[in-house]
Write a protein that holds these residues in place. Structure first.
Motif, short mmCIF file in Angstrom:
data_model
loop_
_atom_site.label_atom_id
_atom_site.label_comp_id
_atom_site.label_asym_id
_atom_site.label_seq_id
_atom_site.Cartn_x
_atom_site.Cartn_y
_atom_site.Cartn_z
N ALA A 13 9.90 9.31 98.98
CA ALA A 13 9.77 10.10 97.75
C ALA A 13 8.31 10.38 97.46
O ALA A 13 7.90 10.48 96.31
CB ALA A 13 10.42 9.34 96.59
N ALA A 14 7.49 10.49 98.51
CA ALA A 14 6.04 10.56 98.33
C ALA A 14 5.47 11.98 98.34
O ALA A 14 4.32 12.17 97.96
CB ALA A 14 5.35 9.73 99.42
N GLY A 15 6.21 12.96 98.76
CA GLY A 15 5.67 14.30 98.96
C GLY A 15 5.28 15.02 97.68
O GLY A 15 5.63 14.62 96.57
N ALA A 16 4.57 16.13 97.86
CA ALA A 16 4.06 16.92 96.74
C ALA A 16 5.09 17.88 96.16
O ALA A 16 4.87 18.44 95.09
CB ALA A 16 2.82 17.70 97.17
N ALA A 17 6.20 18.10 96.85
CA ALA A 17 7.26 19.01 96.38
C ALA A 17 6.72 20.38 96.05
O ALA A 17 7.07 20.98 95.03
CB ALA A 17 8.00 18.39 95.19
N THR A 18 5.88 20.91 96.93
CA THR A 18 5.24 22.20 96.66
C THR A 18 6.23 23.36 96.56
O THR A 18 6.08 24.24 95.71
CB THR A 18 4.18 22.52 97.73
N ARG A 19 7.27 23.37 97.38
CA ARG A 19 8.26 24.45 97.30
C ARG A 19 9.08 24.36 96.01
O ARG A 19 9.55 25.36 95.51
CB ARG A 19 9.21 24.42 98.51
N PHE A 20 9.22 23.16 95.50
CA PHE A 20 9.98 22.97 94.27
C PHE A 20 9.14 23.34 93.05
O PHE A 20 9.66 23.80 92.04
CB PHE A 20 10.48 21.53 94.17
N GLY A 21 7.84 23.06 93.12
CA GLY A 21 6.93 23.42 92.05
C GLY A 21 6.71 22.34 91.00
O GLY A 21 5.94 22.52 90.06
N MET A 42 16.17 10.08 102.30
CA MET A 42 15.34 11.12 101.69
C MET A 42 15.65 11.19 100.18
O MET A 42 16.82 11.26 99.79
CB MET A 42 15.60 12.48 102.34
N ALA A 43 14.61 11.20 99.37
CA ALA A 43 14.80 11.26 97.92
C ALA A 43 15.38 12.59 97.48
O ALA A 43 15.90 12.70 96.38
CB ALA A 43 13.47 11.01 97.20
N ASP A 44 15.30 13.61 98.35
CA ASP A 44 15.83 14.92 97.98
C ASP A 44 17.22 15.17 98.56
O ASP A 44 17.65 16.31 98.68
CB ASP A 44 14.86 16.05 98.33
N GLY A 45 17.92 14.09 98.91
CA GLY A 45 19.31 14.18 99.39
C GLY A 45 20.26 13.53 98.41
O GLY A 45 20.80 12.45 98.68
N PRO A 46 20.49 14.15 97.25
CA PRO A 46 21.22 13.51 96.16
C PRO A 46 22.72 13.32 96.40
O PRO A 46 23.37 12.64 95.62
CB PRO A 46 20.98 14.44 94.97
N PRO A 48 21.95 9.23 106.59
CA PRO A 48 20.85 8.30 106.82
C PRO A 48 20.56 8.10 108.31
O PRO A 48 21.42 8.31 109.15
CB PRO A 48 21.35 7.00 106.19
N LEU A 49 19.34 7.69 108.56
CA LEU A 49 18.89 7.34 109.90
C LEU A 49 18.46 5.89 109.88
O LEU A 49 17.68 5.50 109.02
CB LEU A 49 17.72 8.24 110.31
N LEU A 50 19.00 5.09 110.79
CA LEU A 50 18.67 3.68 110.86
C LEU A 50 17.67 3.45 111.99
O LEU A 50 17.88 3.92 113.10
CB LEU A 50 19.92 2.84 111.09
N ALA A 51 16.59 2.74 111.68
CA ALA A 51 15.58 2.39 112.67
C ALA A 51 15.54 0.86 112.79
O ALA A 51 15.24 0.17 111.82
CB ALA A 51 14.22 2.92 112.26
#
Length: 182
Positions: free
Chosen positions: A10-18, A93-97, A130-133
């Motif tokens: 959940a660290a990104g700048a969300a530039t496309r979202f604004g 991903m924090a944007d996968g609600p 989800p992806l498991l590592a």
């Protein structure tokens, strides 16, 4: 039983979202994870300060100063916050609600039964979350994230994809398809 944690990016700048979409979407993702079999949850923040409130007591917030380097940098921050007793981490991903707790359970169960360093949910035959590592791959996470590694896929078509909210229009569609009238 082998411990599995979730690392929520959940660290990104969300530039496309604004604006900080994480603040809107993170509570939904955490609620979904609370209904899943993960042992702990780490939320990685970066561009924006967040609150990681959940019905689950074991949610921790970790700040990633290098978040601008890419999702791999954020993932490395989250992985480094996990204890030695954690043997695998789910990348969320924090944007996968619309993440299905059942998809989380299915991926974990598949990893426990069949093993593998990287195991991912698939939808329509395509790699998803989800992806498991497994811990074996934590040491070499590139800045671009784990996209470079080929996962073993676990079909989750029947559960629905977690979604990907990138723009305000994506969010309006999500809100419009919610539980109105339910």
């Amino acid at each position: 039983m082998r411990r599995v944690a979730a690392v929520v990016l959940a660290a990104g700048a969300a530039t496309r979202f604004g604006s900080p979409k994480q603040r809107l979407l993170l509570p939904r993702v955490l609620d979904r994870l609370a209904a899943s079999p993960v042992d702990e949850v780490v939320v990685v923040e970066g561009a924006y300060g967040l609150r990681a409130e959940s019905t689950r007591a074991s949610v921790r917030l970790v700040h990633c100063a290098d978040w601008e380097r890419g999702p791999g940098a954020s993932l490395r921050c989250g992985l480094s916050a996990l204890g030695e007793d954690v043997e695998a981490a789910l990348v969320i991903m924090a944007d996968g609600p619309e993440l299905a707790p059942e998809a989380v359970a299915r991926v974990i169960q598949s990893w426990r039964a069949e093993g593998g360093d990287v195991v991912a949910a698939s939808y329509g035959g395509q790699r998803g979350h989800p992806l498991l590592a497994a811990r074996a791959v934590w040491g070499d996470v590139p800045d671009a994230g784990l996209r470079v590694l080929e996962p073993r896929l676990v079909p989750c078509d029947d559960l629905g994809a977690p979604g990907d909210v990138d723009t305000p229009e994506d969010y309006r569609i999500l809100e419009g398809s919610g539980t109105e009238g339910a």
